[in-house]
Design an enzyme around this catalytic site. Structure first.
Site, mmCIF file in Angstrom:
data_model
loop_
_atom_site.group_PDB
_atom_site.id
_atom_site.type_symbol
_atom_site.label_atom_id
_atom_site.label_comp_id
_atom_site.label_asym_id
_atom_site.label_seq_id
_atom_site.Cartn_x
_atom_site.Cartn_y
_atom_site.Cartn_z
ATOM 1 N N SER A 124 -31.808 -52.523 0.653
ATOM 2 C CA SER A 124 -32.008 -51.418 1.200
ATOM 3 C C SER A 124 -33.643 -51.150 0.207
ATOM 4 O O SER A 124 -33.183 -51.832 -0.322
ATOM 5 C CB SER A 124 -30.969 -50.749 1.125
ATOM 6 O OG SER A 124 -31.666 -49.112 0.772
ATOM 7 N N TYR A 148 -23.833 -45.930 -4.610
ATOM 8 C CA TYR A 148 -24.716 -46.732 -3.397
ATOM 9 C C TYR A 148 -25.551 -47.268 -3.568
ATOM 10 O O TYR A 148 -26.167 -48.600 -3.143
ATOM 11 C CB TYR A 148 -25.463 -46.106 -2.303
ATOM 12 C CG TYR A 148 -26.053 -46.548 -1.197
ATOM 13 C CD1 TYR A 148 -25.170 -47.080 0.202
ATOM 14 C CD2 TYR A 148 -26.906 -46.152 -1.251
ATOM 15 C CE1 TYR A 148 -26.378 -48.559 1.000
ATOM 16 C CE2 TYR A 148 -28.339 -47.021 -0.285
ATOM 17 C CZ TYR A 148 -27.154 -47.473 1.039
ATOM 18 O OH TYR A 148 -27.703 -48.968 1.718
ATOM 19 N N LYS A 152 -26.355 -52.519 -3.622
ATOM 20 C CA LYS A 152 -27.211 -52.867 -3.114
ATOM 21 C C LYS A 152 -28.088 -54.191 -3.992
ATOM 22 O O LYS A 152 -28.344 -55.060 -3.606
ATOM 23 C CB LYS A 152 -27.847 -52.408 -2.192
ATOM 24 C CG LYS A 152 -27.570 -51.788 -1.429
ATOM 25 C CD LYS A 152 -27.422 -52.912 -0.126
ATOM 26 C CE LYS A 152 -26.417 -51.672 1.523
ATOM 27 N NZ LYS A 152 -25.647 -52.094 2.049
HETATM 28 N N1 UFG Z 1 -35.003 -34.147 5.088
HETATM 29 C C1 UFG Z 1 -35.432 -33.564 5.020
HETATM 30 N N2 UFG Z 1 -33.851 -32.694 5.716
HETATM 31 C C2 UFG Z 1 -33.486 -33.305 5.682
HETATM 32 C C3 UFG Z 1 -33.110 -34.175 6.213
HETATM 33 C C4 UFG Z 1 -34.359 -35.179 5.573
HETATM 34 O O1 UFG Z 1 -36.353 -32.339 5.192
HETATM 35 O O2 UFG Z 1 -31.933 -32.177 6.225
HETATM 36 C C5 UFG Z 1 -35.915 -35.703 4.341
HETATM 37 C C6 UFG Z 1 -35.737 -35.833 2.781
HETATM 38 O O3 UFG Z 1 -35.745 -34.880 2.203
HETATM 39 C C7 UFG Z 1 -36.749 -36.723 2.392
HETATM 40 C C8 UFG Z 1 -36.808 -37.853 4.444
HETATM 41 O O4 UFG Z 1 -36.639 -36.271 5.090
HETATM 42 O O5 UFG Z 1 -37.737 -36.805 2.448
HETATM 43 C C9 UFG Z 1 -36.157 -38.613 4.596
HETATM 44 O O6 UFG Z 1 -35.012 -37.800 4.012
HETATM 45 P P1 UFG Z 1 -33.031 -39.295 4.649
HETATM 46 O O7 UFG Z 1 -32.649 -38.696 4.612
HETATM 47 O O8 UFG Z 1 -33.852 -39.260 6.462
HETATM 48 O O9 UFG Z 1 -34.265 -40.780 3.902
HETATM 49 P P2 UFG Z 1 -34.331 -41.468 2.551
HETATM 50 O O10 UFG Z 1 -35.176 -42.307 2.544
HETATM 51 O O11 UFG Z 1 -34.027 -39.878 1.694
HETATM 52 O O12 UFG Z 1 -32.833 -42.097 1.868
HETATM 53 C C10 UFG Z 1 -33.062 -43.243 3.144
HETATM 54 C C11 UFG Z 1 -31.239 -43.775 3.361
HETATM 55 C C12 UFG Z 1 -30.164 -43.243 1.834
HETATM 56 C C13 UFG Z 1 -31.601 -44.960 1.361
HETATM 57 C C14 UFG Z 1 -32.990 -45.091 1.158
HETATM 58 C C15 UFG Z 1 -33.758 -45.261 0.509
HETATM 59 O O13 UFG Z 1 -30.729 -42.543 3.909
HETATM 60 O O14 UFG Z 1 -28.948 -44.765 2.537
HETATM 61 O O15 UFG Z 1 -33.350 -44.241 2.408
HETATM 62 O O16 UFG Z 1 -34.699 -45.027 0.005
HETATM 63 F F1 UFG Z 1 -30.702 -45.198 -0.188
#
Ligand code: UFG
Length: 336
Positions: A124, A148, A152
């Site tokens: 990841s 988590y 990885k």
């Molecule tokens: N976001 C919102 N509202 C929500 C959910 C997310 O505004 O309800 C925003 C988050 O703040 C972020 C973006 O949308 O800016 C993406 O969020 P995600 O949770 O979809 O994805 P992330 O990149 O934060 O996390 C993902 C995976 C993790 C992994 C990570 C690697 O969920 O498992 O990418 O960077 F570790």
């Protein structure tokens, strides 16, 4: 060639099983359904072959893993199976370390016993944390901010060490943010409970299961103030695994390769693209930043192009169209 796909009932695993079948591989799936549904296997069979081999087993059960290798012809392995919720991992670190590291160790040991030397591993972009510069290359410093993420990071190290002293050849694939679904709308992401990730949340708002999206922060240093990610269509990601297997045939060692588009999108870009796909606005409000969130990350995708001969073909519009198609056809996911 026959490929063992661990976690093949999951979101990325199921799409990869279909892509492997389409590319002419025989597929054997192993999954314990701890975070997936038997219905995903039925759907994969419908898209591939009724004879697709499936074994229900936990990779921590070494007897079951040995039996799996003894009873099926397996030439290569793609290892997806893992716990993957960042927040849950902070509450249950030992469960995450035992499951994610134990399953990888047991799998690699069983591969060695059976002379299987080719492995593609699900890593990841979480191993980069907030990179100092974007797009991020594979040479950027790595670490982790959650148990988590550490699983990885540690799995990558375990595999590098094993590859250095054995016949094992590994590609470590560092995924960015997979979204979308197979164009049939019969397989897709089906999160347990309230989604943590952006696109599943947006789609559940669109279908009426959730009231409104909370956008976590609009004061980041980005064009519209919301955080930037590299969203990648899950079918492109699945095809990246097929390309990695093909490249493994003539590759030694243990390279890490980014699988992303190289394009960064803000949260509001995603919300707007989703609204276009759905045909109506996505109700949302701006709230505080989410703790631990990264401001900005997207892939340098050059190594994937050079080493694997692969690049993404689907843009954000297609990602949202296909994710919405899956959500619309399956309002309650596989329980529909
Ligand atoms: N976001 C919102 N509202 C929500 C959910 C997310 O505004 O309800 C925003 C988050 O703040 C972020 C973006 O949308 O800016 C993406 O969020 P995600 O949770 O979809 O994805 P992330 O990149 O934060 O996390 C993902 C995976 C993790 C992994 C990570 C690697 O969920 O498992 O990418 O960077 F570790």
């Amino acid at each position: 060639m026959a490929v063992l796909v661990t976690g093949g009932a999951g979101y990325i695993g199921s799409h990869t099983a279909v892509a492997l079948h389409d590319a002419g591989y025989k597929v054997v799936i192993v999954d314990n359904f701890v975070n997936s549904s038997p219905k995903a296997i039925e759907a994969v069979r419908a898209l591939t072959s009724p004879g697709l081999a499936f074994v229900e087993a936990d990779l921590l059960d070494s007897g079951a893993v040995r039996q799996l290798f003894a009873q099926h012809q397996i030439d290569e392995v793609i290892h997806f199976a893992a716990h993957k919720a960042v927040g849950e991992s902070a509450d249950q670190p030992l469960r995450y370390y035992r499951n994610n590291l134990g399953s990888t160790l047991g799998l690699v040991e069983a591969m060695a016993e059976h002379g299987v030397t080719k492995l593609v591993f699900s890593s990841s972009c979480t191993v980069y944390g907030q990179p100092a510069t974007v797009p991020v290359t594979e040479a950027a410093p790595t670490g982790a901010e959650s148990p988590y993420g550490w699983t990885k990071y540690m799995s990558e190290q375990i595999l590098r060490d094993a590859a250095a002293v054995s016949d094992l050849d590994v590609v470590l694939l560092r995924y960015f943010n997979p979204v979308g679904a197979h164009e049939s709308g019969t397989i897709g992401e089906d999160p347990n409970g309230i989604p943590n990730n952006l696109v599943p949340y947006v789609m559940q708002v669109a279908i009426g299961r959730l009231e409104k999206l909370r956008v976590f922060g609009d004061d980041y240093d980005t064009p519209d103030g919301t955080a930037i990610r590299d969203y990648i269509h899950v079918v492109d990601l699945a095809e990246g695994h097929v390309a990695a297997l093909a490249a493994l045939a003539s590759m030694d060692g243990c390279p890490a390769v980014n699988l992303g588009t190289g394009v960064g999108s803000t949260v509001l870009d995603v919300v707007n693209a989703a609204a276009d796909a759905v045909g109506s606005p996505i109700p949302h409000e701006i709230v505080e930043r989410r703790l631990g969130d990264i401001e900005k990350i997207y892939a340098d995708a050059a190594l994937a192009r050079d080493l694997l001969g692969w690049e993404t073909r689907r843009d954000l519009t297609e990602m949202m169209r296909d994710h919405w198609n899956w959500q619309r056809k399956n309002p309650q996911g596989f329980a529909t």
